[in-house]
Motif scaffolding. Structure first.
Motif, PDB file in Angstrom:
ATOM      1  N   GLY A 147     -43.328  17.990 -43.881  1.00  0.00           N
ATOM      2  CA  GLY A 147     -41.917  17.835 -44.233  1.00  0.00           C
ATOM      3  C   GLY A 147     -41.142  19.137 -44.232  1.00  0.00           C
ATOM      4  O   GLY A 147     -39.923  19.148 -44.420  1.00  0.00           O
ATOM      5  N   ILE A 148     -41.834  20.259 -44.002  1.00  0.00           N
ATOM      6  CA  ILE A 148     -41.182  21.573 -43.996  1.00  0.00           C
ATOM      7  C   ILE A 148     -40.456  21.782 -42.680  1.00  0.00           C
ATOM      8  O   ILE A 148     -40.994  21.510 -41.603  1.00  0.00           O
ATOM      9  CB  ILE A 148     -42.208  22.683 -44.248  1.00  0.00           C
ATOM     10  CG1 ILE A 148     -42.769  22.579 -45.667  1.00  0.00           C
ATOM     11  CG2 ILE A 148     -41.597  24.069 -44.015  1.00  0.00           C
ATOM     12  CD1 ILE A 148     -43.898  23.542 -45.959  1.00  0.00           C
ATOM     13  N   ARG A 149     -39.225  22.271 -42.776  1.00  0.00           N
ATOM     14  CA  ARG A 149     -38.421  22.566 -41.596  1.00  0.00           C
ATOM     15  C   ARG A 149     -37.894  23.992 -41.719  1.00  0.00           C
ATOM     16  O   ARG A 149     -37.287  24.353 -42.727  1.00  0.00           O
ATOM     17  CB  ARG A 149     -37.251  21.585 -41.463  1.00  0.00           C
ATOM     18  CG  ARG A 149     -37.667  20.104 -41.503  1.00  0.00           C
ATOM     19  CD  ARG A 149     -38.523  19.729 -40.311  1.00  0.00           C
ATOM     20  NE  ARG A 149     -38.883  18.327 -40.293  1.00  0.00           N
ATOM     21  CZ  ARG A 149     -40.096  17.855 -40.556  1.00  0.00           C
ATOM     22  NH1 ARG A 149     -41.077  18.702 -40.919  1.00  0.00           N
ATOM     23  NH2 ARG A 149     -40.347  16.565 -40.465  1.00  0.00           N
ATOM     24  N   LEU A 150     -38.146  24.826 -40.700  1.00  0.00           N
ATOM     25  CA  LEU A 150     -37.666  26.200 -40.694  1.00  0.00           C
ATOM     26  C   LEU A 150     -36.499  26.315 -39.721  1.00  0.00           C
ATOM     27  O   LEU A 150     -36.517  25.734 -38.638  1.00  0.00           O
ATOM     28  CB  LEU A 150     -38.774  27.167 -40.291  1.00  0.00           C
ATOM     29  CG  LEU A 150     -40.030  27.188 -41.172  1.00  0.00           C
ATOM     30  CD1 LEU A 150     -40.961  28.303 -40.737  1.00  0.00           C
ATOM     31  CD2 LEU A 150     -39.681  27.330 -42.646  1.00  0.00           C
ATOM     32  N   GLU A 151     -35.511  27.112 -40.113  1.00  0.00           N
ATOM     33  CA  GLU A 151     -34.305  27.227 -39.304  1.00  0.00           C
ATOM     34  C   GLU A 151     -34.455  28.337 -38.265  1.00  0.00           C
ATOM     35  O   GLU A 151     -34.949  29.426 -38.561  1.00  0.00           O
ATOM     36  CB  GLU A 151     -33.096  27.507 -40.191  1.00  0.00           C
ATOM     37  CG  GLU A 151     -31.773  27.419 -39.448  1.00  0.00           C
ATOM     38  CD  GLU A 151     -30.570  27.497 -40.369  1.00  0.00           C
ATOM     39  OE1 GLU A 151     -29.443  27.567 -39.850  1.00  0.00           O
ATOM     40  OE2 GLU A 151     -30.774  27.486 -41.605  1.00  0.00           O
ATOM     41  N   LEU A 152     -34.012  28.041 -37.053  1.00  0.00           N
ATOM     42  CA  LEU A 152     -34.023  29.010 -35.966  1.00  0.00           C
ATOM     43  C   LEU A 152     -32.606  29.405 -35.601  1.00  0.00           C
ATOM     44  O   LEU A 152     -31.662  28.634 -35.777  1.00  0.00           O
ATOM     45  CB  LEU A 152     -34.677  28.411 -34.709  1.00  0.00           C
ATOM     46  CG  LEU A 152     -36.100  27.867 -34.782  1.00  0.00           C
ATOM     47  CD1 LEU A 152     -36.535  27.402 -33.398  1.00  0.00           C
ATOM     48  CD2 LEU A 152     -37.063  28.908 -35.325  1.00  0.00           C
ATOM     49  N   GLU A 153     -32.489  30.623 -35.044  1.00  0.00           N
ATOM     50  CA  GLU A 153     -31.247  31.023 -34.408  1.00  0.00           C
ATOM     51  C   GLU A 153     -31.576  31.695 -33.082  1.00  0.00           C
ATOM     52  O   GLU A 153     -32.623  32.333 -32.929  1.00  0.00           O
ATOM     53  CB  GLU A 153     -30.424  31.959 -35.295  1.00  0.00           C
ATOM     54  CG  GLU A 153     -31.019  33.321 -35.535  1.00  0.00           C
ATOM     55  CD  GLU A 153     -30.112  34.229 -36.367  1.00  0.00           C
ATOM     56  OE1 GLU A 153     -29.163  33.709 -36.973  1.00  0.00           O
ATOM     57  OE2 GLU A 153     -30.381  35.446 -36.419  1.00  0.00           O
ATOM     58  N   TYR A 154     -30.703  31.530 -32.122  1.00  0.00           N
ATOM     59  CA  TYR A 154     -30.891  32.145 -30.818  1.00  0.00           C
ATOM     60  C   TYR A 154     -30.900  33.662 -30.956  1.00  0.00           C
ATOM     61  O   TYR A 154     -30.078  34.241 -31.658  1.00  0.00           O
ATOM     62  CB  TYR A 154     -29.778  31.707 -29.870  1.00  0.00           C
ATOM     63  CG  TYR A 154     -29.749  32.478 -28.569  1.00  0.00           C
ATOM     64  CD1 TYR A 154     -30.622  32.159 -27.533  1.00  0.00           C
ATOM     65  CD2 TYR A 154     -28.851  33.533 -28.398  1.00  0.00           C
ATOM     66  CE1 TYR A 154     -30.598  32.879 -26.348  1.00  0.00           C
ATOM     67  CE2 TYR A 154     -28.828  34.255 -27.213  1.00  0.00           C
ATOM     68  CZ  TYR A 154     -29.704  33.932 -26.188  1.00  0.00           C
ATOM     69  OH  TYR A 154     -29.673  34.649 -25.021  1.00  0.00           O
ATOM     70  N   LYS A 549     -36.177  31.711 -23.320  1.00  0.00           N
ATOM     71  CA  LYS A 549     -35.387  32.075 -24.492  1.00  0.00           C
ATOM     72  C   LYS A 549     -36.272  32.449 -25.676  1.00  0.00           C
ATOM     73  O   LYS A 549     -37.414  32.005 -25.793  1.00  0.00           O
ATOM     74  CB  LYS A 549     -34.449  30.929 -24.882  1.00  0.00           C
ATOM     75  CG  LYS A 549     -33.349  30.681 -23.865  1.00  0.00           C
ATOM     76  CD  LYS A 549     -32.408  29.578 -24.310  1.00  0.00           C
ATOM     77  CE  LYS A 549     -31.294  29.383 -23.281  1.00  0.00           C
ATOM     78  NZ  LYS A 549     -30.361  28.295 -23.670  1.00  0.00           N
ATOM     79  N   ILE A 550     -35.694  33.260 -26.560  1.00  0.00           N
ATOM     80  CA  ILE A 550     -36.365  33.728 -27.770  1.00  0.00           C
ATOM     81  C   ILE A 550     -35.514  33.313 -28.966  1.00  0.00           C
ATOM     82  O   ILE A 550     -34.293  33.514 -28.959  1.00  0.00           O
ATOM     83  CB  ILE A 550     -36.522  35.255 -27.756  1.00  0.00           C
ATOM     84  CG1 ILE A 550     -37.213  35.713 -26.461  1.00  0.00           C
ATOM     85  CG2 ILE A 550     -37.295  35.743 -28.983  1.00  0.00           C
ATOM     86  CD1 ILE A 550     -37.021  37.184 -26.163  1.00  0.00           C
ATOM     87  N   TYR A 551     -36.163  32.731 -29.976  1.00  0.00           N
ATOM     88  CA  TYR A 551     -35.465  32.268 -31.170  1.00  0.00           C
ATOM     89  C   TYR A 551     -36.076  32.938 -32.394  1.00  0.00           C
ATOM     90  O   TYR A 551     -37.296  33.036 -32.515  1.00  0.00           O
ATOM     91  CB  TYR A 551     -35.594  30.747 -31.315  1.00  0.00           C
ATOM     92  CG  TYR A 551     -35.139  29.969 -30.115  1.00  0.00           C
ATOM     93  CD1 TYR A 551     -33.831  29.505 -30.009  1.00  0.00           C
ATOM     94  CD2 TYR A 551     -36.019  29.683 -29.068  1.00  0.00           C
ATOM     95  CE1 TYR A 551     -33.406  28.771 -28.895  1.00  0.00           C
ATOM     96  CE2 TYR A 551     -35.612  28.957 -27.950  1.00  0.00           C
ATOM     97  CZ  TYR A 551     -34.309  28.509 -27.874  1.00  0.00           C
ATOM     98  OH  TYR A 551     -33.897  27.798 -26.770  1.00  0.00           O
TER      99      TYR A 551
END
Length: 555
Positions: A147-154, A549-551
């Motif tokens: 249930g864990i969700r980690l946030e990514l950014e470009y 791409k790298i996030y």
């Protein structure tokens, strides 16, 4: 991992296929020159995953063109994803069975396709069925979603080095240990430095390594790099790349009866000015190894980041080297040399020494086989099919991920001199490297007498297809947890490296631009080709060869 009793490409889908008759394949040429041309193309592009006597990464192809429509085979070779996306039942079932999509060979000309079909058509025998005798479901437990969700950014985009996926063949991103400068490779191009998120080509490998090849396969080219811990003063760094077979005499090889398809080469580079943004300096070749396929070669080179000046391990170079496809080429005795050869091993060398067999590097005296007759002194640990990532946790424990043949992916805790099972074990299961090593079997009561070290984590191919290690997270919702994943699907997993002997695995997903998604959805492709990176500030990154791409993971 549920296994059908029907294994062959055709037979497993018999209700989708025509019954065997003389019409199928009647349009395929039997010209001998065309057959030989097809044989060369098959060996160069297909033989790592396919053979004609058993199943491997992909299905046994014996009898294929005698049982499946020629146009279907032709279309599938050219673009498997398109055939699968169309809903074709045979193609969909293949994906369900093998858990991976075959790379497209759109670059094949019609003449080359004709040649491959002619070669395939020489294999006429197709058994009706093959009854499984191995375990039907070796690892029945499923990996739960945390249930864990980690946030990514470009974060960044590498320049496309091809017009189709993978757009940039990046495998590693790491900081130079003194300056903190951030570097990343493209296997086709060379080594970039990321400066404020923008790629600057630091080492143009294709110019400086004229024999470098990055086809076929996703694992070829300049696959790894690492900087000497004293790079700031000595300017030394190292790369691993592939040359074509027989480019130069190899330091380690095998009989000519087994093909010499590629060579892995370890190179030392010396920068005149270590602070320069474009490499200028000299290079020297240190080690060259023959392999019979494009797979399972020198995927990792690295230094122990915890070693300090004065430590025994300081400045010693670790090299993860797989079996090179020797087992698939029916030459398992070379990958099962028990330390006599460098294949299927993690090696440790002293770049500053000269007492190696070729005189170009040193054999550390503390290596387990340094002074043992009949052993390769470079070998630190052995018994790996493809030790594609070697790393240390914050407590100094050494680990390696190992990609399995067909059934099991592994994470191993590495101890010097230990045997990790390949090619007679896959995970905690027996395989027969001289038979159908698609099957796995339960360990026998006397197994503890064989001296095999088994993995801390084993995951079957119901869950992932090819393991790749990340890092122990220094921040965020998974702080203190070890993150890793599946190269192909990008499925993300985590465990706790502190729970040695009892490591549990759970999955997690990402949030990008406010939306929860899988990495397949993020890259908008049927393959992610997942990799992880880390910068000098301990930020962790997710990378995809598919879109280049790298996030950055931001929480």
């Amino acid at each position: 991992m549920k296994k059908s009793i029907f294994l062959l490409l055709l037979v497993s889908l018999a209700f989708f296929s025509c019954s065997q008759n003389s019409e199928l394949g009647s349009s395929i040429s039997t010209d001998s020159e065309q057959i030989m041309a097809g044989k060369s193309l098959f060996e160069a592009n297909c033989s790592t995953c396919h053979s004609f006597d058993q199943h491997g990464i992909g299905p046994n192809l014996s009898g294929l063109t005698h049982t499946v429509e020629t146009e279907w085979v032709r279309n599938f070779i050219k673009n498997p994803s398109e055939v699968i996306s169309s809903g074709d039942p045979r193609a969909v079932t293949l994906l369900e069975r093998y858990k991976a999509i075959m790379p497209a060979f759109e670059s094949f000309t019609e003449e080359e396709l004709d040649a491959v079909l002619s070669y395939l058509h020489t294999f006429e025998t197709l058994p009706d069925t093959i009854q499984m005798v191995g375990l039907e479901n070796p690892i029945p437990d499923s990996i739960p979603d945390s249930g864990i969700r980690l946030e990514l950014e470009y974060f960044a985009q590498l320049p496309a080095s091809d017009s189709k996926a993978p757009l940039a063949k990046m495998t590693k991103m790491e900081a130079e240990p003194n300056s903190g400068r951030l570097f990343i490779n493209d296997q086709r191009v060379g080594l970039y430095e990321l400066i404020e998120g923008k790629p600057n080509l630091y080492l143009p490998a294709t110019e400086l390594l004229p024999d470098l090849v990055s086809n076929p396969g996703w694992a070829t080219g300049m696959a790894s790099f690492t900087f000497h811990p004293d790079f700031a003063t000595n300017g030394l760094f190292y790369t691993a790349h592939t040359d074509a077979g027989n480019s130069k005499p190899a330091d380690y090889s095998y009989p000519d009866s087994i093909r010499h398809f590629m060579q892995w080469v370890l190179t030392e580079w010396k920068a005149v000015d270590p602070s320069a943004t474009l490499f200028a300096g000299s290079s020297r070749e240190m080690l060259r190894i023959d392999i019979p396929s494009q797979a399972h070669g020198m995927q990792e080179i690295t230094f122990n980041p915890h070693a300090k000046k004065g430590d025994e391990d300081y400045g010693l170079l670790y090299i993860g080297f797989g079996d090179g496809g020797l087992t698939e080429q029916r030459a398992a005795n070379f990958s099962d040399s028990r330390g006599a050869l460098v294949y299927s091993s993690i090696l440790r060398i002293d770049p500053m020494g000269t007492d190696s067999p070729n005189g170009k590097y040193g054999i550390p005296s503390s290596n387990p086989f340094a002074d043992v007759d009949g052993k390769a002194g470079e070998v630190y640990a052995y018994g790996f099919r493809n030790p594609n990532r070697v790393f240390w946790d914050p407590r100094g424990n050494m680990f390696a991920t190992d990609i399995g043949q067909h059934s099991v992916e592994e994470l191993n805790k590495i101890e010097p001199g230990q045997f990790y099972g390949w090619p007679i074990r896959e995970g905690r299961f027996i395989i027969n490297p001289y038979g159908n090593f698609r099957d796995v079997f339960d360990l026998q009561p006397n197994d503890e007498n064989l001296g095999i070290t088994y993995p801390e984590i084993q995951i079957d191919h119901d869950e992932i297809a090819a393991i790749f290690a990340g890092y122990e997270m220094p921040y965020g919702k998974l702080k203190g947890k070890f993150i890793f994943g599946d190269i192909l699907s990008g499925r993300l997993l985590y465990s706790d490296l502190k729970d040695l002997g009892n490591m549990k695995v759970q999955s997690w997903k990402v949030i990008f631009e406010g939306k929860e998604m899988t990495l397949l959805e993020l890259v908008q492709n049927d393959r992610v080709d997942l990799k992880f990176g880390k910068d000098a500030a301990n930020n962790i990154y997710i990378m995809s060869k598919t879109n280049g791409k790298i996030y950055k993971i931001i929480n």
